[in-house]
Design a protein around this motif. Structure first.
Motif, PDB file in Angstrom:
ATOM      1  N   ARG A 220      31.183  51.284  34.921  1.00  0.00           N
ATOM      2  CA  ARG A 220      30.993  52.109  36.124  1.00  0.00           C
ATOM      3  C   ARG A 220      30.295  51.300  37.219  1.00  0.00           C
ATOM      4  NH1 ARG A 220      29.002  56.095  32.737  1.00  0.00           N
ATOM      5  NH2 ARG A 220      26.898  55.775  33.614  1.00  0.00           N
ATOM      6  N   LEU A 221      29.246  50.565  36.855  1.00  0.00           N
ATOM      7  CA  LEU A 221      28.497  49.782  37.837  1.00  0.00           C
ATOM      8  C   LEU A 221      29.385  48.702  38.466  1.00  0.00           C
ATOM      9  CD1 LEU A 221      25.061  49.386  36.000  1.00  0.00           C
ATOM     10  CD2 LEU A 221      25.568  50.787  38.012  1.00  0.00           C
ATOM     11  N   ALA A 222      30.221  48.055  37.652  1.00  0.00           N
ATOM     12  CA  ALA A 222      31.102  46.994  38.159  1.00  0.00           C
ATOM     13  C   ALA A 222      32.110  47.561  39.150  1.00  0.00           C
ATOM     14  CB  ALA A 222      31.807  46.312  37.002  1.00  0.00           C
ATOM     15  N   ILE A 223      32.704  48.690  38.817  1.00  0.00           N
ATOM     16  CA  ILE A 223      33.712  49.291  39.698  1.00  0.00           C
ATOM     17  C   ILE A 223      33.054  49.850  40.958  1.00  0.00           C
ATOM     18  CG2 ILE A 223      35.421  51.134  39.892  1.00  0.00           C
ATOM     19  CD1 ILE A 223      35.996  50.745  36.886  1.00  0.00           C
ATOM     20  N   ASP A 224      31.884  50.468  40.832  1.00  0.00           N
ATOM     21  CA  ASP A 224      31.164  50.973  42.012  1.00  0.00           C
ATOM     22  C   ASP A 224      30.910  49.835  43.003  1.00  0.00           C
ATOM     23  OD1 ASP A 224      31.064  53.644  41.305  1.00  0.00           O
ATOM     24  OD2 ASP A 224      29.159  53.460  40.237  1.00  0.00           O
ATOM     25  N   LYS A 225      30.478  48.693  42.480  1.00  0.00           N
ATOM     26  CA  LYS A 225      30.177  47.539  43.352  1.00  0.00           C
ATOM     27  C   LYS A 225      31.438  47.014  44.030  1.00  0.00           C
ATOM     28  CE  LYS A 225      27.748  43.104  43.370  1.00  0.00           C
ATOM     29  NZ  LYS A 225      28.739  42.421  44.206  1.00  0.00           N
ATOM     30  N   LEU A 226      32.532  46.927  43.288  1.00  0.00           N
ATOM     31  CA  LEU A 226      33.788  46.435  43.853  1.00  0.00           C
ATOM     32  C   LEU A 226      34.276  47.335  44.988  1.00  0.00           C
ATOM     33  CD1 LEU A 226      35.634  45.327  40.579  1.00  0.00           C
ATOM     34  CD2 LEU A 226      34.911  43.830  42.470  1.00  0.00           C
ATOM     35  N   PHE A 227      34.152  48.646  44.822  1.00  0.00           N
ATOM     36  CA  PHE A 227      34.574  49.558  45.890  1.00  0.00           C
ATOM     37  C   PHE A 227      33.620  49.462  47.097  1.00  0.00           C
ATOM     38  CE2 PHE A 227      37.606  51.585  43.086  1.00  0.00           C
ATOM     39  CZ  PHE A 227      38.542  52.118  43.944  1.00  0.00           C
ATOM     40  N   HIS A 228      32.336  49.242  46.821  1.00  0.00           N
ATOM     41  CA  HIS A 228      31.370  49.133  47.912  1.00  0.00           C
ATOM     42  C   HIS A 228      31.589  47.853  48.711  1.00  0.00           C
ATOM     43  CE1 HIS A 228      27.438  48.358  49.853  1.00  0.00           C
ATOM     44  NE2 HIS A 228      27.402  49.706  49.948  1.00  0.00           N
ATOM     45  N   ASP A 229      32.084  46.787  48.067  1.00  0.00           N
ATOM     46  CA  ASP A 229      32.267  45.485  48.722  1.00  0.00           C
ATOM     47  C   ASP A 229      33.616  45.363  49.429  1.00  0.00           C
ATOM     48  OD1 ASP A 229      29.816  44.773  47.743  1.00  0.00           O
ATOM     49  OD2 ASP A 229      30.601  43.657  46.019  1.00  0.00           O
ATOM     50  N   ARG A 230      34.434  46.354  49.390  1.00  0.00           N
ATOM     51  CA  ARG A 230      35.732  46.247  50.044  1.00  0.00           C
ATOM     52  C   ARG A 230      35.560  46.079  51.562  1.00  0.00           C
ATOM     53  NH1 ARG A 230      40.288  50.323  48.774  1.00  0.00           N
ATOM     54  NH2 ARG A 230      38.765  51.822  49.599  1.00  0.00           N
ATOM     55  N   SER A 231      36.478  45.360  52.148  1.00  0.00           N
ATOM     56  CA  SER A 231      36.471  45.130  53.590  1.00  0.00           C
ATOM     57  C   SER A 231      37.905  45.052  54.070  1.00  0.00           C
ATOM     58  CB  SER A 231      35.710  43.838  53.933  1.00  0.00           C
ATOM     59  OG  SER A 231      36.395  42.712  53.400  1.00  0.00           O
ATOM     60  N   PRO A 232      38.147  45.152  55.377  1.00  0.00           N
ATOM     61  CA  PRO A 232      39.522  45.041  55.875  1.00  0.00           C
ATOM     62  C   PRO A 232      40.175  43.721  55.478  1.00  0.00           C
ATOM     63  CG  PRO A 232      38.123  45.945  57.565  1.00  0.00           C
ATOM     64  CD  PRO A 232      37.213  45.524  56.439  1.00  0.00           C
ATOM     65  N   GLY A 233      39.406  42.676  55.333  1.00  0.00           N
ATOM     66  CA  GLY A 233      39.994  41.387  54.964  1.00  0.00           C
ATOM     67  C   GLY A 233      40.107  41.182  53.463  1.00  0.00           C
ATOM     68  N   ASN A 234      39.462  42.017  52.675  1.00  0.00           N
ATOM     69  CA  ASN A 234      39.520  41.864  51.211  1.00  0.00           C
ATOM     70  C   ASN A 234      39.698  43.247  50.559  1.00  0.00           C
ATOM     71  OD1 ASN A 234      39.455  40.713  48.662  1.00  0.00           O
ATOM     72  ND2 ASN A 234      37.211  40.706  48.553  1.00  0.00           N
ATOM     73  N   SER A 235      40.794  43.806  50.841  1.00  0.00           N
ATOM     74  CA  SER A 235      41.164  45.092  50.235  1.00  0.00           C
ATOM     75  C   SER A 235      42.667  45.271  50.344  1.00  0.00           C
ATOM     76  CB  SER A 235      40.432  46.251  50.938  1.00  0.00           C
ATOM     77  OG  SER A 235      40.824  46.336  52.295  1.00  0.00           O
ATOM     78  N   GLY A 236      43.181  46.204  49.629  1.00  0.00           N
ATOM     79  CA  GLY A 236      44.617  46.481  49.658  1.00  0.00           C
ATOM     80  C   GLY A 236      45.367  45.735  48.572  1.00  0.00           C
ATOM     81  N   ASP A 237      46.636  46.070  48.430  1.00  0.00           N
ATOM     82  CA  ASP A 237      47.491  45.517  47.376  1.00  0.00           C
ATOM     83  C   ASP A 237      47.570  43.996  47.465  1.00  0.00           C
ATOM     84  OD1 ASP A 237      49.177  45.473  45.231  1.00  0.00           O
ATOM     85  OD2 ASP A 237      50.979  45.986  46.377  1.00  0.00           O
ATOM     86  N   GLY A 238      47.307  43.330  46.348  1.00  0.00           N
ATOM     87  CA  GLY A 238      47.394  41.881  46.265  1.00  0.00           C
ATOM     88  C   GLY A 238      46.107  41.164  46.579  1.00  0.00           C
ATOM     89  N   SER A 239      45.103  41.872  47.117  1.00  0.00           N
ATOM     90  CA  SER A 239      43.820  41.238  47.446  1.00  0.00           C
ATOM     91  C   SER A 239      43.021  40.962  46.184  1.00  0.00           C
ATOM     92  CB  SER A 239      43.012  42.133  48.384  1.00  0.00           C
ATOM     93  OG  SER A 239      42.661  43.334  47.737  1.00  0.00           O
ATOM     94  N   ASP A 240      42.058  40.022  46.287  1.00  0.00           N
ATOM     95  CA  ASP A 240      41.201  39.727  45.131  1.00  0.00           C
ATOM     96  C   ASP A 240      40.427  40.970  44.704  1.00  0.00           C
ATOM     97  OD1 ASP A 240      42.067  37.108  45.221  1.00  0.00           O
ATOM     98  OD2 ASP A 240      40.332  36.384  46.373  1.00  0.00           O
ATOM     99  N   ASN A 241      40.004  41.758  45.677  1.00  0.00           N
ATOM    100  CA  ASN A 241      39.254  42.972  45.365  1.00  0.00           C
ATOM    101  C   ASN A 241      40.104  43.961  44.568  1.00  0.00           C
ATOM    102  OD1 ASN A 241      38.562  45.978  46.380  1.00  0.00           O
ATOM    103  ND2 ASN A 241      36.675  44.770  46.241  1.00  0.00           N
ATOM    104  N   ALA A 242      41.329  44.147  44.991  1.00  0.00           N
ATOM    105  CA  ALA A 242      42.221  45.086  44.299  1.00  0.00           C
ATOM    106  C   ALA A 242      42.535  44.602  42.887  1.00  0.00           C
ATOM    107  CB  ALA A 242      43.501  45.268  45.088  1.00  0.00           C
ATOM    108  N   VAL A 243      42.732  43.278  42.723  1.00  0.00           N
ATOM    109  CA  VAL A 243      43.012  42.718  41.402  1.00  0.00           C
ATOM    110  C   VAL A 243      41.802  42.915  40.478  1.00  0.00           C
ATOM    111  CG1 VAL A 243      43.474  40.601  40.123  1.00  0.00           C
ATOM    112  CG2 VAL A 243      44.689  41.058  42.264  1.00  0.00           C
ATOM    113  N   ALA A 244      40.593  42.684  41.025  1.00  0.00           N
ATOM    114  CA  ALA A 244      39.371  42.832  40.224  1.00  0.00           C
ATOM    115  C   ALA A 244      39.158  44.288  39.814  1.00  0.00           C
ATOM    116  CB  ALA A 244      38.173  42.304  41.019  1.00  0.00           C
TER     117      ALA A 244
END
Length: 238
Positions: free
Chosen positions: A171-195
């Protein structure tokens, strides 16, 4: 008197001929029945002709009486045997008819029962298909609702089943990943989405490991929610 003796002799011959066992009628139930032998006249020493003739005629009369009695008894017995035979045949046919009636009734009851069971099976199959479609719709990934995810603050509202201690690290890992999303690192194919997709897969593995401790609805809820989290990560932040 001589004429009477001749008639007696002729009658005696006839009676003896009828009384011959070889001429007796044979019945399959009773064998040879009711044919007695007549007398043969007197042969005693000192017997007068008249007395001998008289005794012979008496004996012949007795023989004829015995023959008539035996023949009558045979006819009565034969009639009784025929009646008994007819009664046995009638009872047998009646029993056979009852057996057939019982067979057809049982067959009809069986067919009716099978028809009801087939109808129940068809209704159950239809119900199962409906439930499966509902489950497929629930499991199909879709974007999180406002009750599940606060997009303005990137805050996830976890369902009760995923709030247990064994899911805390995920839960903590996923919460952090969603909090760190940005227009440049989000969406399909982004490192954030893969993580996020990888973290959701790991969390689902924990759910599967604890499946024996979960109710079916809890398992489906967890699986559906994690699939929707991974799907939500494919949409870029504006």
């Amino acid at each position: 008197m001589r004429g009477l003796l001749v008639l007696a002799a002729i009658a005696g011959g006839v009676i003896l001929g009828l009384a011959d066992p070889a001429q007796a009628q044979y019945h399959r139930y009773y064998g040879y029945r009711g044919f007695g032998y007549g007398g043969y006249g007197g042969f005693s020493g000192g017997m007068t002709p008249a007395l001998g003739a008289g005794m012979g005629m008496g004996a012949e009369a007795t023989g004829m009486g015995n023959f008539a009695s035996g023949l009558g008894q045979y006819q009565v017995s034969n009639q009784k045997a025929q009646l008994i035979h007819q009664q046995v045949v009638a009872e047998y046919l009646q029993n056979q008819r009852l057996k057939l009636d019982t067979h057809f009734k049982n067959q009809a009851d069986l067919e009716a029962h099978q028809k009801v069971e087939l109808q129940k099976s068809a209704e159950y199959a239809k119900h199962v298909q409906t439930v499966l479609r509902q489950i497929e719709q629930m499991e199909a990934p879709h974007r999180l609702s406002d009750e599940q995810f606060d997009r303005a603050h990137s805050l996830i509202y976890w369902p009760h089943v995923l709030r247990a201690g064994e899911f805390a690290e995920s839960r903590l890992a996923i919460d952090k990943l969603f909090h760190d999303r940005s227009p440049g690192n989000s969406g399909d194919g982004s490192d954030n989405a893969v993580a996020i997709d990888k973290a959701c897969t790991q969390m689902m593995d924990i759910v599967k490991a604890n499946i024996h401790h979960l109710e079916p609805v809890e398992y489906i809820t967890a699986k559906h929610f994690l699939a929707s989290l991974a799907y939500e990560a494919k949409f870029a932040v504006k």
